[in-house]
Every structure is written in C-alpha cells, then in structure tokens.
Design a protein around this motif. Structure first.
Motif, PDB file in Angstrom:
ATOM      1  N   THR A 102       0.858  -1.180   0.000  1.00 47.69           N
ATOM      2  CA  THR A 102       0.000   0.000   0.000  1.00 47.69           C
ATOM      3  C   THR A 102       0.893   1.228   0.000  1.00 47.69           C
ATOM      4  O   THR A 102       1.844   1.325   0.793  1.00 47.69           O
ATOM      5  CB  THR A 102      -0.911   0.029   1.236  1.00 47.69           C
ATOM      6  N   PRO A 103       0.591   2.140  -0.864  1.00 49.14           N
ATOM      7  CA  PRO A 103       1.428   3.351  -0.887  1.00 49.14           C
ATOM      8  C   PRO A 103       1.162   4.196   0.362  1.00 49.14           C
ATOM      9  O   PRO A 103       0.058   4.198   0.896  1.00 49.14           O
ATOM     10  CB  PRO A 103       0.974   4.081  -2.156  1.00 49.14           C
ATOM     11  N   PRO A 104       2.169   4.886   0.851  1.00 48.85           N
ATOM     12  CA  PRO A 104       1.955   5.739   2.023  1.00 48.85           C
ATOM     13  C   PRO A 104       0.993   6.873   1.670  1.00 48.85           C
ATOM     14  O   PRO A 104       0.926   7.312   0.526  1.00 48.85           O
ATOM     15  CB  PRO A 104       3.354   6.264   2.350  1.00 48.85           C
ATOM     16  N   PRO A 105       0.205   7.317   2.651  1.00 53.62           N
ATOM     17  CA  PRO A 105      -0.734   8.407   2.356  1.00 53.62           C
ATOM     18  C   PRO A 105       0.005   9.687   1.976  1.00 53.62           C
ATOM     19  O   PRO A 105       1.045  10.026   2.545  1.00 53.62           O
ATOM     20  CB  PRO A 105      -1.505   8.580   3.664  1.00 53.62           C
ATOM     21  N   VAL A 106      -0.545  10.326   0.997  1.00 52.61           N
ATOM     22  CA  VAL A 106       0.059  11.558   0.511  1.00 52.61           C
ATOM     23  C   VAL A 106      -0.598  12.729   1.222  1.00 52.61           C
ATOM     24  O   VAL A 106      -1.820  12.864   1.225  1.00 52.61           O
ATOM     25  CB  VAL A 106      -0.146  11.681  -1.020  1.00 52.61           C
TER      26      VAL A 106
END
Length: 184
Positions: A102-106
C-alpha cells in the motif's frame, strides 16, 4: 401420666408404625423373577443342559462346539512394533500470498491546526433583568460569571444565544462553538 399426654404418645407410635410399613413397601428390592416381556408373559427358564428354541421368525445363532476345542493358529512374527512410532509426516508447505503493497498516504496540504481546548464553563441557570435574559455560568473554581446574549465572559468566551435549557457559547474569535446544557 395425663390423658392428653398419653393420647399424644399413642398417636406418635401409630404414626411411626405406619411410616415403617410404607417405607418397607416402597424400599427397592432385588427382583427374584425375570422381567416380563412386552406382551406381558414371562418366559420360563429352560432346564439345565437343554438348548433354547427360537420363536417363529427369529434366528438362533449356531455354535459349533467341536471347533471351540480345535487348535488355533499361532501368531506369526509381524513387522509391527508397538513401542515404535511412525514419524509425523512433514507439514505441507505454507501457501505464501504475495505481500500487498500500500502506498503511504500523501499529505494534501498543510497540517490542520489542533482544535481549541474545551470550554470548561458550566451553565447553571438564567436570571431575568427587566425582560432581558442573563445567563449564570461558573468556571472550574466555582466563580460565577454573568452575561446576556453577545456578552464577553471571562475575557475568552462570547455568549451567542440563551435558550430555555441550553446556552450557545464560543471563543471570542468564533471558533469552538459549543452548546452547554442547564446543570452540566
């Protein structure tokens, strides 16, 4: 001995005798006779040395008496060892699912400022002064504060609206709007 006392003793002895008879009749005893069949008849025991006959429709098991005395085969040397255990089979290989990445929250902008601290005043009632409602509030130390709608309280708050059982109050800059109920 008084006649009343004598009558009580005779009644007690009669009661104990009746209790003894009832206990004797109800006491469980071993059954000397065979229990009755479902049709209510008791089958007589066959005389010793005779073979019981089956009722019509029932099968009598056959026993070959000469075969009971015959020689039996000896147990052979088996491959089974009672004191040795089989090793456990190895567990199946685990099913490994590919890890989900999961990509880190931007961050979408500057961080939001923290909310203002809670308003610690307590609304304890209202007072009518010439047709105008005045709210009575107390702070955490119990010091009373008074003010009408739009009034500044304790140098930090402003009363927005005074209702029958509640009061709307906010910080002087308009943030932290909160409704205080009467009595708490």
């Amino acid at each position: 001995m008084a006649p009343e006392r004598r009558r009580q003793i005779i009644s007690l002895v009669a009661l104990l005798a009746a209790l003894g008879v009832v206990t004797y009749l109800w006491w469980p005893r071993p059954s000397a006779s065979a229990s009755p069949a479902s049709n209510g008849r008791v089958a007589p025991d066959p005389p010793k040395g005779t073979v019981a006959r089956a009722a019509p429709g029932q099968q009598v098991p056959t026993v070959h008496l000469p075969d009971l005395g015959a020689e039996r085969p000896k147990p052979g040397a088996g491959k089974r060892n009672l004191f040795r255990f089989k090793p456990k089979p190895p567990p199946p290989p685990p099913i490994v699912a590919p890890p989900i990445v999961t990509p880190p929250p931007v961050p979408t902008g500057p961080p939001t400022p923290p909310p203002p601290p809670p308003i610690t005043l307590k609304f304890i009632g209202t007072v009518m002064d010439g047709g105008k409602k005045i709210a009575v509030l107390t702070d955490s130390t119990g010091h009373p504060e008074y003010g009408g709608e739009g009034a500044e309280i304790a140098g930090r708050y402003r009363i927005l609206k005074i209702g029958v059982e509640s009061l709307e109050i906010a910080y002087l800059d308009g943030t932290g709007r909160r409704t205080l109920r009467l009595g708490g």
